[in-house]
Design a protein around this motif. Structure first.
Motif, short mmCIF file in Angstrom:
data_model
loop_
_atom_site.label_atom_id
_atom_site.label_comp_id
_atom_site.label_asym_id
_atom_site.label_seq_id
_atom_site.Cartn_x
_atom_site.Cartn_y
_atom_site.Cartn_z
N MET A 93 27.73 50.32 35.65
CA MET A 93 28.24 49.38 36.58
C MET A 93 27.64 48.08 36.81
O MET A 93 28.35 46.97 37.12
N SER A 94 26.34 48.04 37.14
CA SER A 94 25.49 47.00 37.22
C SER A 94 26.07 45.95 35.99
O SER A 94 25.94 44.90 36.35
N ALA A 95 25.73 46.59 34.80
CA ALA A 95 25.93 45.50 33.62
C ALA A 95 27.42 44.99 33.60
O ALA A 95 27.53 43.70 33.32
N VAL A 96 28.42 45.55 34.17
CA VAL A 96 29.88 45.28 33.92
C VAL A 96 30.09 44.12 35.17
O VAL A 96 30.71 43.47 35.07
N THR A 97 29.35 44.74 36.35
CA THR A 97 29.96 43.70 37.54
C THR A 97 29.00 42.67 37.74
O THR A 97 28.98 41.72 38.67
N GLY A 98 27.87 42.81 37.24
CA GLY A 98 26.72 41.93 37.87
C GLY A 98 26.05 42.27 38.98
O GLY A 98 25.13 41.32 39.43
N LYS A 99 26.30 43.18 39.66
CA LYS A 99 25.95 43.65 40.92
C LYS A 99 24.78 44.47 40.75
O LYS A 99 24.41 45.02 39.67
N THR A 100 23.69 44.44 41.46
CA THR A 100 22.37 45.00 41.38
C THR A 100 22.44 46.47 42.07
O THR A 100 23.51 46.78 42.53
N VAL A 151 24.31 61.53 46.72
CA VAL A 151 24.16 60.07 47.06
C VAL A 151 24.30 59.04 46.16
O VAL A 151 23.27 59.40 44.82
N VAL A 152 25.09 58.04 45.72
CA VAL A 152 24.83 57.27 44.83
C VAL A 152 23.87 56.31 44.69
O VAL A 152 24.04 55.24 45.41
N CYS A 153 22.63 56.78 44.17
CA CYS A 153 21.50 55.78 44.14
C CYS A 153 20.71 56.17 42.95
O CYS A 153 20.82 57.45 42.39
N GLU A 163 21.06 48.25 44.42
CA GLU A 163 21.12 48.45 45.57
C GLU A 163 22.30 47.93 46.24
O GLU A 163 22.99 48.60 47.22
N GLU A 164 22.91 46.85 45.70
CA GLU A 164 24.51 46.60 46.11
C GLU A 164 25.25 47.62 45.89
O GLU A 164 26.24 47.72 46.69
N ILE A 165 25.26 48.37 44.70
CA ILE A 165 26.00 49.24 44.27
C ILE A 165 25.93 50.36 45.29
O ILE A 165 26.85 51.11 45.75
N THR A 166 24.68 50.82 45.50
CA THR A 166 24.52 52.06 46.36
C THR A 166 25.19 51.82 47.82
O THR A 166 25.67 52.65 48.49
N ALA A 167 24.92 50.59 48.31
CA ALA A 167 25.30 50.10 49.72
C ALA A 167 26.84 50.32 49.64
O ALA A 167 27.52 50.69 50.65
N GLU A 168 27.61 49.87 48.54
CA GLU A 168 28.97 49.93 48.49
C GLU A 168 29.71 51.18 48.64
O GLU A 168 30.62 51.45 49.05
N PHE A 169 28.79 52.08 47.81
CA PHE A 169 29.28 53.54 47.83
C PHE A 169 28.79 54.49 48.86
O PHE A 169 28.63 55.73 48.60
#
Ligand code: TYM
Length: 335
Positions: free
Chosen positions: A252-259, A235-237, A261-267
């Motif tokens: 990923m968060s630093a590069v995209t600005g996503k949190t 699991v990506v979390c 949690e957003e990254i976990t939801a996306e994957f």
């Protein structure tokens, strides 16, 4: 060139030109420098004097200094707004470093983690410069009466000793140096090795797959991310024991600005393979324009020379004032 009388707070930071500049340097420091330019009076340096604490091959060293300079500009630092100079061109640094050496205790230098690490790594060359490195860094900062120093988390200890030295000096002679604050961003402050995510990403790591260089080719970047060490979970979390994935989410968060949690939801429902490729892709896209601009700058040596000369002229003028003040307080006779 900015006016030195501006009321904006002063920011000073520097990077060593010791070969490859990594994604860690970029996310932990350079990227923040670019953002801070708008609101602060920024001064940046290529810390070449620091780099000779480990052996450098002269021809490569010369090229690395210029490459580092060009890369700072390629990342978005505008030298007409934020002077960028080469440390060895400004003699006040080595001079103040000597003075500060005499106000720094052997014991406090012995406690520096970087000294312990580097003296282990280069056990055949544990030179005095490696030991007194933090006093030179303190001089870099204190000379400009810097309010803030944007760095990655690994430099926090060096910032603390700079403050301690300044406080001690001010305590003896009265207010001479401003006490600098570290500026450590929330994301990207500690990018870890892709091969051993319990260690920071470092250009001196012999395993080339452990770091990504800002100037790595896109296919190399992708290969390194695909090989990144993870864990047996799927699991990506963010989680305990998931250092590799935690690091990739951080990048990923630093590069995209996503949190995260957003990254976990996306994957959700996707595997580590997909995630690693997506991080690789995001980093490639982030670095692509920087790489293009780097090629333009490095092929325009006249511009680089013009800017580093202007930068050092500015830095000398400003730093000389502090050096003169410190020397007068100690009791040296003015020229
Ligand atoms: P240096 O050249 O090792 O690194 C430059 C900057 O990059 C940051 N950094 C990282 N950030 C996040 N993750 C990582 N894996 C990572 N690796 C490096 C560093 O924290 C630093 O901000 N001594 C300094 C250079 C220096 C300096 C100064 C800095 C000389 N004089 C005065 C500030 C002020 C150094 O070796 O950084």
């Amino acid at each position: 060139m900015p006016e030195t009388t501006e009321k904006k707070k002063v920011i000073l930071s520097a990077i060593q030109p010791s070969g490859t500049i990594t994604l860690g340097n970029y996310l932990g420091a350079l990227r923040n420098w670019v953002k801070l330019q708008e609101d602060y009076h920024c001064i940046f340096a290529v810390a070449d004097l620091h780099a000779i604490t480990v052996r450098q091959e002269p021809k490569t060293f010369r090229q690395n200094i210029l490459n580092a300079y060009a890369l700072l500009l390629a990342c978005g630092i505008d030298p007409t707004k934020s002077p960028v100079f080469i440390q060895s061109h400004v003699h006040t640094h080595a001079e103040l470093a000597w003075l500060l050496n005499c106000y720094t205790q052997f014991g406090e230098l012995s406690r520096m983690t970087q000294f312990k690490d580097k003296s282990q790594k280069h056990s055949d060359n544990v030179n005095a410069g490696l030991f007194t490195y933090p006093t030179l860094m303190a001089a870099d900062i204190l000379l400009y009466q810097a309010d803030m120093v944007p760095v990655g988390a690994d430099q926090k200890q060096h910032l603390e000793i700079a403050r301690n030295i300044a406080e001690r000096f001010n305590g003896i002679y009265g207010n001479t140096f401003k006490l600098p604050e570290p500026y450590i961003a929330q994301v990207g402050a500690r990018v870890m090795s892709l091969q051993d995510p319990t260690k920071k990403m470092s250009k001196s790591d012999e395993n080339v797959n452990s770091w990504v260089a800002v100037l790595d080719k896109p296919e190399t970047i992708m290969k390194k991310f695909k090989r990144a060490v993870t864990d047996s979970d799927t699991v990506v979390c963010v989680g305990e024991g998931k250092d590799g994935i935690n690091n990739l989410i951080g990048i990923m968060s630093a590069v995209t600005g996503k949190t995260s949690e957003e990254i976990t939801a996306e994957f959700e429902g996707k595997g580590y393979g997909d995630f690693k490729a997506a991080v690789g892709e995001a980093v490639i896209e982030e670095l692509r324009p920087i790489q293009e601009r780097f090629n333009d700058y490095i092929n325009n040596k006249d511009y680089l020379v013009e800017q580093y000369r202007k930068g050092s002229e500015f830095a000398l003028k400003l730093s000389q004032r502090t050096l003169d003040k410190a020397m007068k307080k100690i009791g040296f006779i003015a020229k």
